[in-house]
Design a protein around this motif. Structure first.
Motif, short mmCIF file in Angstrom:
data_model
loop_
_atom_site.label_atom_id
_atom_site.label_comp_id
_atom_site.label_asym_id
_atom_site.label_seq_id
_atom_site.Cartn_x
_atom_site.Cartn_y
_atom_site.Cartn_z
N SER A 120 0.83 -1.20 0.00
CA SER A 120 0.00 0.00 0.00
C SER A 120 0.87 1.26 0.00
O SER A 120 0.59 2.23 -0.70
CB SER A 120 -0.91 -0.03 1.23
OG SER A 120 -1.70 1.11 1.26
N GLN A 123 2.25 1.75 -3.42
CA GLN A 123 1.23 2.31 -4.32
C GLN A 123 1.04 3.80 -4.08
O GLN A 123 0.93 4.58 -5.03
CB GLN A 123 -0.11 1.58 -4.11
CG GLN A 123 -0.11 0.16 -4.67
CD GLN A 123 -1.22 -0.70 -4.09
OE1 GLN A 123 -2.12 -0.20 -3.41
NE2 GLN A 123 -1.16 -2.00 -4.35
N ASP A 124 1.03 4.20 -2.81
CA ASP A 124 0.90 5.63 -2.49
C ASP A 124 2.05 6.43 -3.10
O ASP A 124 1.85 7.48 -3.69
CB ASP A 124 0.88 5.84 -0.97
CG ASP A 124 -0.43 5.35 -0.37
OD1 ASP A 124 -1.34 5.04 -1.17
OD2 ASP A 124 -0.53 5.26 0.86
#
Lengths: 272, 244
Positions: A120, A123-124
């Protein structure tokens, strides 16, 4: 244990009993466990053979996850250990912080972080910097599990290396340096070969602990032995038989590992 | 004697925390000279010796060995390859045989072929009188034999200078002579040697110069005969009266 077998020897007249007594604990336990498994799958193939066939790929996953992680642990742990004994404050500081953080966080939390939080985060970062390869990043469960196990155990291993290196007398490094070797040559040819012999027992211990802790990867979507056990139990509702079989399979793995460690210790001693 | 000293020590100071271990030491050693350093324990004699190949860092002053100043890491490694050091505790590598102890640095540092390194090692083991111990591990050897292997190990690097840090202090009395004999041979062959030792027999037979150190300073230096029999300084007299 040896003392008992000696004192009992003159009483027992059965050569087979003598022979079994002369076997050491590990062999005996391993044989018992293997015989028990064979007994169960031959006389009660339903459910034991079914469990074994269902879980055998899990045994393989557990085995290679552990072995790959452990190999990486040996390498990264060495780097961490050298960092911990470094006189360079920056390197020493980084290594110390790494060890302290890892030791203070439960392994299960670390594994969950690598599998759920780390991708995550990537992805950020991809979204912010417009890197499409990052934005669409998907975690490979096995890779994340190996990363998680490696980073955690390498921290512990770096302490083992540090203790081993520090146990070698200072004169060894001085003698090597006075012959013109640089720091890394002295480490590689003189200090580490001696330190490895000292740390073999704790290293073997770490391997067996890692093998058992690898069962935690079952919560991050790796189909290891434990996860296969849970899947079988969910489908068949026979918890007792399932977990007896899983436990026996783990025992076989850990007993063999203990045996290998023992053999290595015996064959790595030098003349004193 | 030639004009250019091979070891040039100028105003060297060394601190261990608060302790001022070397207080402005000056010493020049000519090629082929054998210098003996004596003095009470804690006088800084071992520290001075270890400064010559930079096992001990010094805080002030200059040391130049065979024209190479001890400043950069490269220079220090170059000097270490030129200077052999023999320790009180031998410091042989216990996981290697006597032969491997002598060949390892030749291969790793001098980049010699294994055959060549082994030939050099065998010649040196014969020189120190224990060729039959080539395949023994250090802990299978007596103290005297270990120290002779340690000397051979240092000599295998073809050093121009040999430093001895109390080479016989850890030995049983009956083994001291076999080590001193090897050192005497070396001195006769013209090796430059700096020896920290209280072996008066060796001093009289081989040393060109004897130096008394106390409290981090050189108190007195002279030929061994003169220093031992007619010392000028009160401190030298006091020390010698305890040792002789």
């Amino acid at each position: 244990m040896k003392k008992t077998s000696n004192s009992v020897r003159h009483i027992s007249s059965n050569p087979l009993v003598d022979r079994i007594k002369s076997l050491d604990r590990w062999w005996l336990l391993l044989i018992i466990v293997v015989v028990l498994i064979i007994f169960l799958i031959s006389f009660k193939p339903d459910p034991y053979l079914r469990i074994l066939l269902f879980a055998r790929d899990g045994v393989w996953v557990t085995f290679y996850t552990t072995v790959i992680s452990f190999f990486l642990v040996l390498v990264i742990g060495l780097i961490g250990g050298l960092g911990r004994i470094s006189h360079n404050r920056l390197i020493n500081g980084i290594a110390s912080i790494y060890v302290e953080i890892i030791r203070g966080v439960p392994l299960l939390v670390q594994l969950i972080f690598w599998y759920f939080a780390f991708p995550s985060l990537i992805q950020d970062v991809g979204d912010v910097w417009n890197i499409s390869a990052f934005s669409t990043y998907k975690a490979n469960p096995l890779l994340m599990a190996i990363l998680g196990l490696t980073f955690c155990y390498a921290a512990y291993m770096s302490e083992v290396y540090r203790a081993g290196i520090e146990s070698i007398p200072k004169g060894q490094m001085e003698a090597a340096r006075s012959l013109g070797m640089n720091y890394f040559q002295a480490m590689w040819y003189i200090i580490l070969p001696q330190a490895v012999r000292v740390i073999l027992p704790p290293v073997g211990n770490e391997f067996i602990t890692l093998l058992k802790d690898s069962s935690l990867v079952s919560v991050v979507a790796v189909a290891d032995l434990t996860r296969r056990g849970r899947e079988f139990m969910a489908a068949n509702f026979i918890p007792v038989q399932t977990w007896v079989m899983v436990a026996l399979l783990y025992l076989v793995l850990t007993l063999i590992a203990a045996r290998v460690v023992n053999w290595l210790e015996k064959h790595s001693r030098y003349e004193r | 004697m030639s004009a250019q000293p091979i070891i040039h020590i100028e105003n060297v100071h060394k601190y261990f925390g608060e302790v001022h271990a070397l207080r402005g030491v000056n010493l020049h050693v000519q090629p082929g000279e054998v210098v003996l350093i004596i003095g009470p324990s804690g006088s800084g004699k071992s520290t001075l010796l270890r400064c010559i190949n930079h096992l001990e860092e010094f805080d002030q002053g200059h040391i130049i060995v065979d024209g190479i100043p001890l400043v950069t890491a490269e220079n220090i490694n170059a000097v270490r390859a030129e200077v052999g050091l023999v320790f009180q505790q031998f410091n042989l590598f216990p996981h290697l045989t006597a032969m491997e102890n002598i060949t390892l640095a030749q291969k790793v540092v001098r980049k010699r072929e294994i055959k060549e390194a082994q030939r050099v090692a065998m010649d040196l083991l014969e020189k120190v009188g224990i060729p039959e111990k080539a395949d023994n591990y250090p802990l299978q050897l007596s103290g005297g034999q270990q120290q002779r292997v340690a000397i051979a190990r240092a000599l295998a690097m073809n050093p121009k200078i040999m430093l001895f840090d109390e080479p016989t202090s850890a030995l049983d009395p009956e083994m001291i002579q076999e080590v001193l004999d090897v050192m005497l041979d070396l001195a006769q062959e013209g090796m430059t040697m700096v020896v920290v030792s209280h072996e008066m027999g060796f001093a009289k037979a081989a040393a060109d110069r004897a130096i008394l150190m106390d409290e981090g300073q050189i108190i007195e230096e002279a030929s061994p005969e003169i220093l031992f029999t007619h010392p000028k300084h009160e401190r030298t007299k006091r020390f010698l009266s305890k040792v002789l």
